[in-house]
Scaffold this motif. Sequence first.
Motif, PDB file in Angstrom:
ATOM      1  N   MET A   1       0.740  -1.289   0.125  1.00 17.14           N
ATOM      2  CA  MET A   1      -0.012   0.127   0.013  1.00 17.14           C
ATOM      3  C   MET A   1       1.004   1.168  -0.122  1.00 17.14           C
ATOM      4  N   THR A   2       0.579   2.201  -1.070  1.00 15.38           N
ATOM      5  CA  THR A   2       1.228   3.295  -0.883  1.00 15.38           C
ATOM      6  C   THR A   2       1.160   4.327   0.330  1.00 15.38           C
ATOM      7  N   GLN A   3       1.897   4.779   0.737  1.00 14.09           N
ATOM      8  CA  GLN A   3       1.979   5.824   1.860  1.00 14.09           C
ATOM      9  C   GLN A   3       1.679   7.283   1.359  1.00 14.09           C
ATOM     10  N   PRO A   4       1.148   8.053   2.080  1.00  9.83           N
ATOM     11  CA  PRO A   4       0.612   9.257   1.690  1.00  9.83           C
ATOM     12  C   PRO A   4       1.887  10.390   1.111  1.00  9.83           C
ATOM     13  N   ASP A   5       3.208  10.236   1.704  1.00  7.75           N
ATOM     14  CA  ASP A   5       4.283  10.979   1.106  1.00  7.75           C
ATOM     15  C   ASP A   5       4.979  10.219  -0.078  1.00  7.75           C
ATOM     16  N   GLN A   6       4.476   8.810  -0.569  1.00  3.00           N
ATOM     17  CA  GLN A   6       5.226   8.129  -1.393  1.00  3.00           C
ATOM     18  C   GLN A   6       4.710   8.527  -2.722  1.00  3.00           C
ATOM     19  N   GLN A   7       5.439   8.785  -3.791  1.00  7.21           N
ATOM     20  CA  GLN A   7       5.076   9.144  -5.112  1.00  7.21           C
ATOM     21  C   GLN A   7       4.528   8.057  -5.858  1.00  7.21           C
ATOM     22  N   VAL A   8       3.449   7.834  -6.409  1.00  3.31           N
ATOM     23  CA  VAL A   8       2.957   6.899  -7.347  1.00  3.31           C
ATOM     24  C   VAL A   8       3.146   7.302  -8.672  1.00  3.31           C
ATOM     25  N   VAL A   9       4.034   6.274  -9.466  1.00  4.88           N
ATOM     26  CA  VAL A   9       4.291   6.538 -10.700  1.00  4.88           C
ATOM     27  C   VAL A   9       3.655   5.462 -11.758  1.00  4.88           C
ATOM     28  N   VAL A  10       2.624   6.268 -12.594  1.00  5.02           N
ATOM     29  CA  VAL A  10       1.949   5.328 -13.434  1.00  5.02           C
ATOM     30  C   VAL A  10       2.421   5.486 -14.785  1.00  5.02           C
ATOM     31  N   PRO A  11       2.862   4.481 -15.517  1.00  6.17           N
ATOM     32  CA  PRO A  11       3.030   4.756 -17.022  1.00  6.17           C
ATOM     33  C   PRO A  11       2.348   5.401 -18.067  1.00  6.17           C
ATOM     34  N   VAL A  12       2.816   6.047 -19.085  1.00  8.54           N
ATOM     35  CA  VAL A  12       1.962   6.690 -20.055  1.00  8.54           C
ATOM     36  C   VAL A  12       2.428   6.214 -21.348  1.00  8.54           C
ATOM     37  N   LEU A  13       1.765   6.256 -22.276  1.00 10.70           N
ATOM     38  CA  LEU A  13       1.868   6.082 -23.612  1.00 10.70           C
ATOM     39  C   LEU A  13       2.765   7.300 -24.222  1.00 10.70           C
ATOM     40  N   ASP A  14       3.436   6.805 -25.425  1.00 11.41           N
ATOM     41  CA  ASP A  14       4.420   7.840 -26.060  1.00 11.41           C
ATOM     42  C   ASP A  14       3.378   9.358 -26.536  1.00 11.41           C
ATOM     43  N   GLY A  15       3.708  10.095 -25.892  1.00 10.28           N
ATOM     44  CA  GLY A  15       3.010  11.427 -26.610  1.00 10.28           C
ATOM     45  C   GLY A  15       2.082  11.878 -25.465  1.00 10.28           C
ATOM     46  N   GLU A  16       2.068  11.070 -24.322  1.00 10.39           N
ATOM     47  CA  GLU A  16       0.887  11.523 -23.354  1.00 10.39           C
ATOM     48  C   GLU A  16       1.806  12.219 -22.343  1.00 10.39           C
ATOM     49  N   ASP A  17       1.102  13.173 -21.841  1.00  8.58           N
ATOM     50  CA  ASP A  17       1.625  14.035 -20.557  1.00  8.58           C
ATOM     51  C   ASP A  17       1.723  12.956 -19.379  1.00  8.58           C
ATOM     52  N   PRO A  18       2.760  13.174 -18.462  1.00  8.95           N
ATOM     53  CA  PRO A  18       2.695  12.248 -17.281  1.00  8.95           C
ATOM     54  C   PRO A  18       1.465  12.773 -16.541  1.00  8.95           C
ATOM     55  N   TRP A  19       0.928  11.743 -15.596  1.00 11.16           N
ATOM     56  CA  TRP A  19       0.281  11.845 -14.610  1.00 11.16           C
ATOM     57  C   TRP A  19       0.472  12.909 -13.544  1.00 11.16           C
ATOM     58  N   THR A  20      -0.442  13.836 -13.268  1.00  8.08           N
ATOM     59  CA  THR A  20      -0.180  14.737 -12.062  1.00  8.08           C
ATOM     60  C   THR A  20      -0.776  14.241 -10.980  1.00  8.08           C
ATOM     61  N   ASP A  21      -0.453  14.722  -9.648  1.00 13.41           N
ATOM     62  CA  ASP A  21      -0.756  14.216  -8.418  1.00 13.41           C
ATOM     63  C   ASP A  21      -2.317  14.362  -8.405  1.00 13.41           C
ATOM     64  N   GLU A  22      -2.908  15.448  -8.787  1.00  8.02           N
ATOM     65  CA  GLU A  22      -4.549  15.735  -8.953  1.00  8.02           C
ATOM     66  C   GLU A  22      -5.093  14.526  -9.808  1.00  8.02           C
ATOM     67  N   GLU A  23      -4.594  14.281 -10.803  1.00  6.05           N
ATOM     68  CA  GLU A  23      -5.036  13.260 -11.810  1.00  6.05           C
ATOM     69  C   GLU A  23      -4.970  11.870 -11.193  1.00  6.05           C
ATOM     70  N   LEU A  24      -3.919  11.365 -10.435  1.00  8.25           N
ATOM     71  CA  LEU A  24      -3.872  10.154 -10.003  1.00  8.25           C
ATOM     72  C   LEU A  24      -4.772  10.002  -8.578  1.00  8.25           C
ATOM     73  N   ALA A  25      -4.992  11.190  -7.921  1.00  8.45           N
ATOM     74  CA  ALA A  25      -5.848  11.235  -6.517  1.00  8.45           C
ATOM     75  C   ALA A  25      -7.278  11.157  -7.229  1.00  8.45           C
ATOM     76  N   GLU A  26      -7.499  11.796  -8.267  1.00 10.70           N
ATOM     77  CA  GLU A  26      -8.732  11.229  -8.807  1.00 10.70           C
ATOM     78  C   GLU A  26      -9.130  10.083  -9.176  1.00 10.70           C
ATOM     79  N   VAL A  27      -8.357   9.429  -9.868  1.00 12.35           N
ATOM     80  CA  VAL A  27      -8.554   8.133 -10.467  1.00 12.35           C
ATOM     81  C   VAL A  27      -8.635   7.163  -9.214  1.00 12.35           C
ATOM     82  N   ARG A  28      -7.830   7.308  -8.165  1.00  9.68           N
ATOM     83  CA  ARG A  28      -7.929   6.532  -7.004  1.00  9.68           C
ATOM     84  C   ARG A  28      -9.192   6.916  -6.265  1.00  9.68           C
ATOM     85  N   GLU A  29      -9.912   8.108  -6.431  1.00 10.61           N
ATOM     86  CA  GLU A  29     -10.971   8.380  -5.905  1.00 10.61           C
ATOM     87  C   GLU A  29     -12.139   7.761  -6.426  1.00 10.61           C
ATOM     88  N   ASP A  30     -12.026   7.495  -7.752  1.00 12.72           N
ATOM     89  CA  ASP A  30     -13.024   7.042  -8.623  1.00 12.72           C
ATOM     90  C   ASP A  30     -12.981   5.610  -8.354  1.00 12.72           C
TER      91      ASP A  30
END
Length: 137
Positions: A1-30
């Motif tokens: 389980m990730t810790q609150p201060d641990q950075q989650v790194v999610v891979p992206v396809l070529d040409g996609e922008d890296p995930w922001t912390d807000e986007e990752l939080a939204e996906v987890r919330e979803d």
Amino acid sequence: MTQPDQQVVVPVLDGEDPWTDEELAEVREDLVFDIQRMERAIATAERELARLFDEGTEGAGRDPADVGSTNFERDQEMSLVQNARDLLDQAQNALRLFDAGQYGSCEVCGQPIGKDRLMVFPRATMCVTCKQREERR
């Protein structure tokens, strides 16, 4: 389980922008929201299913059309419960992968699933190519 201060790194396809912390939080919330929603849907459907089973055992002289209708409703409700359980399993699996820092890679080929796909369908565990291949079988 990730810790609150641990950075989650999610891979992206070529040409996609890296995930922001807000986007990752939204996906987890979803994912968490989906899990809670599915659990409520399953509980409601199971109560309805229990009612239908109880109805089916009452009154030996019931009209055959009523019995057929009740059987049809019961079959439909059982199908809905199974579908909700499958979706719940998918969401729980995706959340486990997210919390383990393994979210976003295809479970078949290991390539990135893609940011756009995951934002639309956060339960995805396969890239589009592998999912299409699976569905053709």
